[in-house]
Design a protein around this motif. Sequence first.
Motif, PDB file in Angstrom:
ATOM      1  N   ALA A 273       0.767  -1.162   0.156  1.00  0.00           N
ATOM      2  CA  ALA A 273       0.032  -0.092  -0.043  1.00  0.00           C
ATOM      3  C   ALA A 273       0.865   1.326   0.018  1.00  0.00           C
ATOM      4  CB  ALA A 273      -0.802   0.131   1.146  1.00  0.00           C
ATOM      5  N   SER A 274       1.853   1.251   0.799  1.00  0.00           N
ATOM      6  CA  SER A 274       2.743   2.448   0.897  1.00  0.00           C
ATOM      7  C   SER A 274       3.339   2.657  -0.613  1.00  0.00           C
ATOM      8  CB  SER A 274       4.044   2.127   1.941  1.00  0.00           C
ATOM      9  OG  SER A 274       5.081   3.037   1.602  1.00  0.00           O
ATOM     10  N   HIS A 275       4.110   1.629  -1.361  1.00  0.00           N
ATOM     11  CA  HIS A 275       4.560   1.774  -2.623  1.00  0.00           C
ATOM     12  C   HIS A 275       3.457   2.061  -3.467  1.00  0.00           C
ATOM     13  CE1 HIS A 275       8.292  -0.757  -1.225  1.00  0.00           C
ATOM     14  NE2 HIS A 275       8.144   0.153  -0.557  1.00  0.00           N
ATOM     15  N   TYR A 276       2.443   1.672  -3.466  1.00  0.00           N
ATOM     16  CA  TYR A 276       1.360   1.780  -4.325  1.00  0.00           C
ATOM     17  C   TYR A 276       0.862   3.427  -4.261  1.00  0.00           C
ATOM     18  CZ  TYR A 276      -3.166   1.714  -6.833  1.00  0.00           C
ATOM     19  OH  TYR A 276      -4.161   2.063  -7.522  1.00  0.00           O
ATOM     20  N   VAL A 277       0.884   3.870  -3.250  1.00  0.00           N
ATOM     21  CA  VAL A 277       0.412   5.572  -3.152  1.00  0.00           C
ATOM     22  C   VAL A 277       1.483   6.318  -3.281  1.00  0.00           C
ATOM     23  CG1 VAL A 277      -0.076   7.011  -1.407  1.00  0.00           C
ATOM     24  CG2 VAL A 277      -1.199   4.777  -1.053  1.00  0.00           C
ATOM     25  N   ALA A 278       2.709   5.816  -3.326  1.00  0.00           N
ATOM     26  CA  ALA A 278       4.028   6.373  -3.610  1.00  0.00           C
ATOM     27  C   ALA A 278       3.979   6.686  -5.469  1.00  0.00           C
ATOM     28  CB  ALA A 278       5.228   5.932  -3.432  1.00  0.00           C
ATOM     29  N   GLU A 279       3.470   5.633  -5.704  1.00  0.00           N
ATOM     30  CA  GLU A 279       3.772   5.375  -7.299  1.00  0.00           C
ATOM     31  C   GLU A 279       2.506   6.437  -7.850  1.00  0.00           C
ATOM     32  OE1 GLU A 279       5.480   4.387  -9.783  1.00  0.00           O
ATOM     33  OE2 GLU A 279       6.847   3.263  -8.064  1.00  0.00           O
ATOM     34  N   VAL A 280       1.331   6.193  -7.286  1.00  0.00           N
ATOM     35  CA  VAL A 280       0.153   7.295  -7.718  1.00  0.00           C
ATOM     36  C   VAL A 280       0.693   8.676  -7.470  1.00  0.00           C
ATOM     37  CG1 VAL A 280      -2.018   7.691  -7.495  1.00  0.00           C
ATOM     38  CG2 VAL A 280      -1.488   5.402  -7.418  1.00  0.00           C
ATOM     39  N   CYS A 281       1.421   9.198  -6.310  1.00  0.00           N
ATOM     40  CA  CYS A 281       1.781  10.408  -6.135  1.00  0.00           C
ATOM     41  C   CYS A 281       3.165  10.749  -6.934  1.00  0.00           C
ATOM     42  CB  CYS A 281       2.056  10.587  -4.890  1.00  0.00           C
ATOM     43  SG  CYS A 281       0.570  10.467  -3.587  1.00  0.00           S
ATOM     44  N   ASN A 282       3.411   9.865  -7.862  1.00  0.00           N
ATOM     45  CA  ASN A 282       4.476  10.128  -8.725  1.00  0.00           C
ATOM     46  C   ASN A 282       5.947  10.330  -7.789  1.00  0.00           C
ATOM     47  OD1 ASN A 282       5.869  10.146 -11.246  1.00  0.00           O
ATOM     48  ND2 ASN A 282       5.598  12.298 -11.523  1.00  0.00           N
ATOM     49  N   LEU A 283       5.933   9.820  -6.589  1.00  0.00           N
ATOM     50  CA  LEU A 283       7.137   9.972  -5.753  1.00  0.00           C
ATOM     51  C   LEU A 283       7.861   8.510  -5.972  1.00  0.00           C
ATOM     52  CD1 LEU A 283       5.874  12.116  -2.923  1.00  0.00           C
ATOM     53  CD2 LEU A 283       7.043  12.971  -5.129  1.00  0.00           C
ATOM     54  N   ARG A 284       9.215   8.592  -5.829  1.00  0.00           N
ATOM     55  CA  ARG A 284       9.935   7.293  -5.253  1.00  0.00           C
ATOM     56  C   ARG A 284       9.788   7.140  -3.924  1.00  0.00           C
ATOM     57  NH1 ARG A 284      13.964   6.067  -8.618  1.00  0.00           N
ATOM     58  NH2 ARG A 284      15.659   5.054  -6.934  1.00  0.00           N
ATOM     59  N   PRO A 285       9.511   5.798  -3.434  1.00  0.00           N
ATOM     60  CA  PRO A 285       9.576   5.468  -2.297  1.00  0.00           C
ATOM     61  C   PRO A 285      10.892   5.522  -1.493  1.00  0.00           C
ATOM     62  CG  PRO A 285       8.492   3.710  -3.698  1.00  0.00           C
ATOM     63  CD  PRO A 285       9.269   4.637  -4.598  1.00  0.00           C
ATOM     64  N   PHE A 286      10.566   6.097  -0.134  1.00  0.00           N
ATOM     65  CA  PHE A 286      11.890   6.268   0.597  1.00  0.00           C
ATOM     66  C   PHE A 286      12.345   5.054   1.108  1.00  0.00           C
ATOM     67  CE2 PHE A 286      13.358   7.918   5.055  1.00  0.00           C
ATOM     68  CZ  PHE A 286      14.569   8.313   4.470  1.00  0.00           C
ATOM     69  N   MET A 287      13.481   4.839   0.652  1.00  0.00           N
ATOM     70  CA  MET A 287      14.322   3.641   0.904  1.00  0.00           C
ATOM     71  C   MET A 287      14.602   3.152   2.344  1.00  0.00           C
ATOM     72  SD  MET A 287      17.563   3.301  -1.796  1.00  0.00           S
ATOM     73  CE  MET A 287      18.128   1.743  -1.107  1.00  0.00           C
ATOM     74  N   ARG A 288      14.615   4.356   3.209  1.00  0.00           N
ATOM     75  CA  ARG A 288      15.084   3.972   4.490  1.00  0.00           C
ATOM     76  C   ARG A 288      13.862   4.357   5.601  1.00  0.00           C
ATOM     77  NH1 ARG A 288      19.432   5.408   2.068  1.00  0.00           N
ATOM     78  NH2 ARG A 288      18.853   7.766   1.837  1.00  0.00           N
ATOM     79  N   GLN A 289      12.577   4.269   4.808  1.00  0.00           N
ATOM     80  CA  GLN A 289      11.309   4.338   5.847  1.00  0.00           C
ATOM     81  C   GLN A 289      11.285   3.271   6.685  1.00  0.00           C
ATOM     82  OE1 GLN A 289       7.985   4.897   3.211  1.00  0.00           O
ATOM     83  NE2 GLN A 289       6.695   5.265   4.567  1.00  0.00           N
ATOM     84  N   PRO A 290      10.807   3.414   7.926  1.00  0.00           N
ATOM     85  CA  PRO A 290      10.954   2.297   8.784  1.00  0.00           C
ATOM     86  C   PRO A 290       9.754   1.500   8.427  1.00  0.00           C
ATOM     87  CG  PRO A 290      11.046   4.346   9.989  1.00  0.00           C
ATOM     88  CD  PRO A 290      10.875   4.743   8.535  1.00  0.00           C
TER      89      PRO A 290
END
Length: 536
Positions: A273-290
Amino acid sequence: MNRRVSIYDTTLRDGSQAEEITLNLDDKLLIAKKLDELGVHYIEGGWPGSNPTDRQFFKEIKGVRLVNAALAAFGSTHAAKNAAENDANLKALVESKAQVATIVGKTWDLHVKEALRIPLERNLELIRDSVEFLKPHFKEVFFDAEHFFDAFQATPDYALACLKAAHEAGADMLVLCDTNGGILPQDLAPAMTAVRAALPGAALSFHGHNDSGVAVANSIEAVRLGASQIQGTINGYGERCGNADLCSVIPILEQKMGIGCLPEGKLSMLTSASHYVAEVCNLRPFMRQPFVGRSAFAHKGGIHVSAVLRNARTYEHVQPESVGNVQRIILSDLAGRSNILAMARRYYKDLDKDDPCVEALLAEIKEREAQGYEYSAAEASFMLIFFRTMGWSKSYFDLVNFRVLDGKRGGEQPISEATVQIRVKGRIVHTAADGAGPVNALDNALRKALCDAYPHLNEMKLMDFKVRVLSGYIRDTGGTASNVRVLIESGDKTEKWTTVGLSHNIIAASWQALVDSFVYKLFKDDPQKWPQKTDL
């Protein structure tokens, strides 16, 4: 999990106020469906009284069946010059047909005097009248107490009076907002204790911003102090420094405190879900996100890897799979034998620590990283070296030669053309293509040469391209003759991968990374790439 806390997601409203995010109607509908699938209790769809997109969203979402979440519409207390029943903003909330209305109101006397410029008593009337007007039209009405903690520190009696006005008017939830994000965890107890003493029957929520970097910590502390709801956004998106990140709040509550947040079995969807929302927002997922970041369970140091292989709890505070993430073993110049053995086990082969392949691969990786290659950031290129050392690699094509021409005439845009000759499946293929720059031209020419033999390469696309000038590495002569490292991120419909190239010639470095990206795609899709997995 005897105690439960409801999750109120405001990604579509507060999250969309981040300066990098612009959501259209389709984006908002996609995210709403994903949030409902995750199992949050409330989805704040937007502010229908403020813009056409949000108004249209509430019309379109009526055709979507939400299974887990109630839809909330956001607005503010009515304008001081209007009566509640004549206020356009409140009417827009009613017209949204949402199940929940959330209205924000001032609680800090500074804002009442300086922003609204009305008497303090009049602000209490705005709160009371707005809640009373909305109550008959909604299943629930929530009151967002803006700047509540700053207000409590400045004038506690007035801040509590604002909450009392909303509560007595019928507000179902009092949302205590750290709007400026400046409150620290130890500041919550005096305010929340006073609220519970003054309004013992009131349900409390917490809405935190991350300007001091403690929005998640404040949210957890608020729950400990009695909050029954937490508001936040996926990935912590929001204006300025963002909001409380629900991707941290939810697993902390569920896994560390035993407090239920999502329906049974939904926590394992958190990473996707985190990565899906990032993609829709056109942002790269934060690698070091807890919890949900790609690096959250990545192990690079050899001592760490050795311990994790014996017992993952030695360096992992929760099981990666519990939040939908995976453990990753990274190869680099810090790697030990344990890293190699773990990678081998991951890819279908149990190696002895004294196997010559282990020492050979370790030596090659350390030598290459000493030159400037970066395999912790380019796992696909490492995997190709690993496969080759294990004897699993295949030759899908061989370079005969390539040439790139760049030119510019007068005020026209520069032009790039690449010519590629490769040997593929026993024959020489000679192609040429132009592109937006030399690397794009090379990509187009190589793709053109390969796609007849490997049509599935059409699924693949290059997604990112990074160049870094290196200093202090072998053969580096400095300045414009320095080595450069190229990282290329590619992807298809199932995954993304990154490859690396290194040379003093940027085109040669790009070619290395480009070829690796194509070979990795071919290799991962090849059903004959390795023997069947054995029982380990």
